[in-house]
Design a protein around this motif. Structure first.
Motif, PDB file in Angstrom:
ATOM      1  N   ALA A 175       0.824  -1.215   0.000  1.00 35.02           N
ATOM      2  CA  ALA A 175       0.000   0.000   0.000  1.00 35.02           C
ATOM      3  C   ALA A 175       0.852   1.256   0.000  1.00 35.02           C
ATOM      4  N   LEU A 203      -4.381   0.327  -3.714  1.00 35.76           N
ATOM      5  CA  LEU A 203      -5.722   0.412  -3.133  1.00 35.76           C
ATOM      6  C   LEU A 203      -6.165  -0.948  -2.621  1.00 35.76           C
ATOM      7  N   LEU A 255      -4.381  -1.746   0.612  1.00 35.71           N
ATOM      8  CA  LEU A 255      -4.934  -0.946   1.712  1.00 35.71           C
ATOM      9  C   LEU A 255      -6.256  -1.533   2.197  1.00 35.71           C
ATOM     10  N   VAL A 256      -7.118  -1.876   1.249  1.00 30.47           N
ATOM     11  CA  VAL A 256      -8.447  -2.393   1.592  1.00 30.47           C
ATOM     12  C   VAL A 256      -8.337  -3.768   2.234  1.00 30.47           C
ATOM     13  N   ALA A 294      -7.591   5.931   0.930  1.00 28.95           N
ATOM     14  CA  ALA A 294      -8.313   5.109  -0.048  1.00 28.95           C
ATOM     15  C   ALA A 294      -8.941   5.973  -1.133  1.00 28.95           C
ATOM     16  N   LEU A 332      -8.272   5.652  -5.009  1.00 27.38           N
ATOM     17  CA  LEU A 332      -9.427   5.384  -5.862  1.00 27.38           C
ATOM     18  C   LEU A 332      -9.482   6.391  -7.003  1.00 27.38           C
ATOM     19  N   PHE A 382     -14.211  -3.205   0.963  1.00 26.21           N
ATOM     20  CA  PHE A 382     -13.886  -2.031   1.783  1.00 26.21           C
ATOM     21  C   PHE A 382     -15.113  -1.572   2.570  1.00 26.21           C
ATOM     22  N   VAL A 395     -16.506   7.643   0.582  1.00 24.87           N
ATOM     23  CA  VAL A 395     -15.980   6.731  -0.439  1.00 24.87           C
ATOM     24  C   VAL A 395     -16.951   6.636  -1.614  1.00 24.87           C
TER      25      VAL A 395
END
Length: 707
Positions: free
Chosen positions: A201, A212, A215-216, A234, A238, A292, A306
């Motif tokens: 990440a 991404l 991270l998720v 994020a 994204l 996520f 998000v």
């Protein structure tokens, strides 16, 4: 190939539709050179042997032969065979085992245990499949590295190897997903996987989609460690990912043979179309973003942030998938969804009618909270009518037609008269009129225009055909909601026709509608009375209720209700209790039986009986009523709507319920009957009012924040 296939007693095993004796033929057909035969066999396997994710002993017994197919380079469509094996294994783990491999509390289905044991024994073979020259086979096999390999170190090494070798976004996302699945399944892999994901990440050399995903998936492994910086990071990734992925128009749905024009209700055909539509995914990051949102859980403001970024994507498919996620969030979690509703409403103006239609469909489903989007819906409907004419409801272009119809329906469910012109056009043209019927009852102020048209449609129904029942019921429900006595003659005629053709569902709906009209339906009283002894489980209580509403003769109705209270069918007891509560104190003869029903095995019977006891007996029944209500609500939270409504009527006597009420209102997930938006919003509204009344805040104290 397939040594031992016919040594298995397949006929002694079952699948979703009975004997599994067809499995050898299905497995053989999966190797056929005929693509049509392979597709038919695969559809049948998913539809029967692996029905809706179910894993039977016959499913598990198929795995050795599926492995043979996957390993044989001469097998066509090897990737779909590998995907089938992975699906069987994943569903087996979900149904029978915890992610760490331990058995869950209930006994897992035998097929699940067999499937997991076999796949773990052969787990190392997924390493070879994940290195296969065919990229589709590799893509299908990658999840198996996380699901079935029990050697944590080897699995992590393989996943690292594959990430270094694969360049496609789909494969890289699956590799990172498999790593998280491995960490969740094998605690021994957790720390090294989480450290690896954290490094990915933060690594600027990796693509934004990979970063991404890392991270998720790390958040998925440790949702309790999600910090304030997670969502901003994020969103930034994204945004970069959206710029990197090519923008493509939404592909049209694959053509399928339409249902027979005669014999299938249009509502059923449309339901299958909707199901097919909602199984399609348009963006490569959609599954990742769903993960996520699952990790974020009750963090509604963060999830809204998000989703706002997802809805800002230049790719229409990404926005369409995001609109659906918005609907899922609003119907699952409590909170102030005003911003999200407006973000969805903004999608109505997109040039892509598919996205606009999905946005309108979400607003319709969320109509109990969709008032902030009212003007956007009205503007969209008016703009479409101005651009395409007054008959746009029946537009030849399918996407435009659906977009308009969904928006009109959403506007109608808000009780807005601006939906009326299109609804009238639908009823007059008979094009998708059933879709207009479903929402017509929300416009009682327009009953003078709607009732004659609905009546005409009802008169044209041929009750000798069973599949017309859904259409008739919908019209009767709409007429009852509109409440105009002008509908009584056609409803009474419908009742007679339904009785003659033994259409019990329509009979019940007609009885309920006549009950709404009360004494205005007195002309149908003899027919109603004759149905109070009907054998159909639903018709009889509906007839008793209608008889009371139309005639109001307590001496005639009470014996019938007392008999229903002794019925073994629980919903009959509940219907009788509800009507007795509606009658109130004059129904005191039912008190002894209602008191006895407070010890019934089924909590719903106890709730309905307790509510009737309070309405009939009042304060003298309070201790027993309160005890029954609180026990039922603690046992089954789905009863909360009914319980809280009764507590509200009890006033200060409901004070002992305060702890349970506060606990219910503190839940972040929607509750009440069916956990629907409508029931939950009512539950919250009544519950907050009741809590404030029972325990008002001290002078000067801030008002409690809404859930």
């Amino acid at each position: 190939m397939f040594d031992g296939l016919h040594d298995i007693d397949w006929a002694s095993m079952e699948h979703a539709y009975g004997s599994a004796e067809e499995v050898p033929a299905l497995l053989t057909a999966l190797r056929s050179p005929d693509a049509g035969k392979r597709r038919k066999a695969l559809d049948r396997f998913y539809g029967a042997v692996h029905h809706q994710g179910s894993v039977y002993p016959s499913t598990a017994a198929s795995l050795p032969f599926l492995f043979e197919l996957a390993a044989d380079g001469a097998t066509p469509d090897r990737a779909v065979v590998v995907a089938l094996m992975v699906s069987i294994g994943r569903e087996s783990l979900d149904q029978g085992f915890e992610d760490d491999g331990s058995e869950i509390e209930y006994c897992p289905p035998m097929g699940c245990a067999q499937a997991v044991a076999f796949l773990r024994e052969r787990g190392a073979e997924f390493a070879g499949l994940a290195r296969d020259p065919d990229p589709e086979v590799r893509l299908a096999a990658i999840p198996g590295l996380g699901l079935f390999l029990d050697d944590a170190d080897r699995a992590v090494a393989l996943l690292r190897e594959r990430l270094a070798a694969e360049e496609g976004i789909a494969a890289r996302l699956r590799i990172v997903d498999a790593a998280a699945a491995l960490a969740l399944r094998l605690p021994a892999a957790s720390h090294q996987v989480r450290d690896w994901l954290a490094g990915l990440a933060a690594d600027p050399a990796q693509g934004s989609a990979t970063r991404l995903a890392a991270l998720v998936q790390r958040a998925r492994c440790a949702p309790d460690e999600i910090g304030e910086d997670m969502v901003p990071a994020a969103v930034g990734l994204l945004r970069e990912t959206a710029r990197a992925i090519p923008v493509r128009p939404i592909a049209p749905a694959p053509s399928r043979p339409g249902p027979p024009a005669d014999g299938v209700a249009p509502q059923i055909a449309a339901a299958f179309e909707d199901l097919d539509r909602h199984t399609r995914v348009y963006a490569p990051t959609t599954a990742l973003l769903r993960t996520f949102h699952e990790a974020l859980g009750a963090r509604v403001p963060e999830r809204t942030t998000v989703l706002a970024e997802q809805l800002n994507s230049p790719d229409p498919g990404s926005r369409l998938d995001a609109v659906r996620m918005c609907g899922e969030l609003m119907r699952t979690w409590r909170g102030d969804h005003t911003r999200l509703l407006m973000l969805v409403a903004d999608q109505l103006t997109t040039a892509d009618e598919e996205v606009a239609a999905e946005a309108a469909a979400v607003l319709e489903f969320c109509h109990p909270i969709a008032a902030p989007a009212r003007e956007a819906l009205a503007a969209h409907v008016d703009a479409q009518r101005a651009a395409h004419g007054p008959h746009v409801w029946a537009a030849a272009e399918a996407r435009l037609r659906r977009s308009h119809q969904e928006a009109v329906r959403a506007l109608a469910r808000l009780g807005d008269r601006r939906a009326l012109p299109s609804l009238l056009a639908a009823l007059d043209s008979d094009v998708d009129a059933w879709r207009a019927v479903q929402v017509a009852g929300h416009l009682p102020q327009s009953a003078d225009q709607l009732v004659p048209r609905l009546g005409d449609h009802l008169r044209r129904i041929d009750f000798s055909r069973q599949w017309n029942e859904m259409s008739a019921n919908a019209i009767l429900t709409a007429l009852a909601a509109l409440g105009d006595p002008a509908a009584v003659p056609v409803v009474a005629d419908t009742l007679g026709a339904a009785v003659r053709h033994e259409q019990h569902g329509v009979t019940r709906s007609a009885l309920k509608a006549l009950g709404v009209f009360g004494p205005a339906a007195a002309g149908a009283q003899e027919t109603i009375r004759s149905l109070t002894t009907a054998t159909d489980a639903h018709v009889r209580p509906a007839a008793v209720a209608a008889l009371w509403a139309v005639g109001g003769d307590l001496a005639e109705v009470m014996p019938l209700l007392l008999v229903l209270l002794d019925d073994p069918i629980t919903f009959r007891i509940n219907d009788a209790a509800d009507l007795l509560g509606e009658i109130g104190p004059p129904a005191a003869a039912a008190l002894p039986r209602l008191r006895n029903l407070l010890t019934h095995d089924y909590e719903w019977v106890r709730v309905h009986s307790a509510a009737a006891l309070w309405k009939i007996g009042g304060q003298a029944e309070a201790p027993a009523v309160l005890d029954a209500l609180l026990q039922a609500m603690a046992q089954n939270s789905a009863t909360a709507d009914h319980v809280v409504a009764c507590l509200d009527r009890m006033g200060s006597l409901a004070a002992p319920a305060l702890p349970l009420l506060r606990e219910q209102l503190a839940q972040p997930r929607r509750g009440g009957r069916f956990q629907s938006i409508e029931h939950d919003e009512a539950l919250q509204r009544v519950g907050r009012t009741l809590v404030t009344r029972l325990d008002p805040p001290a002078p000067g104290a801030p008002a409690p924040r809404p859930a």
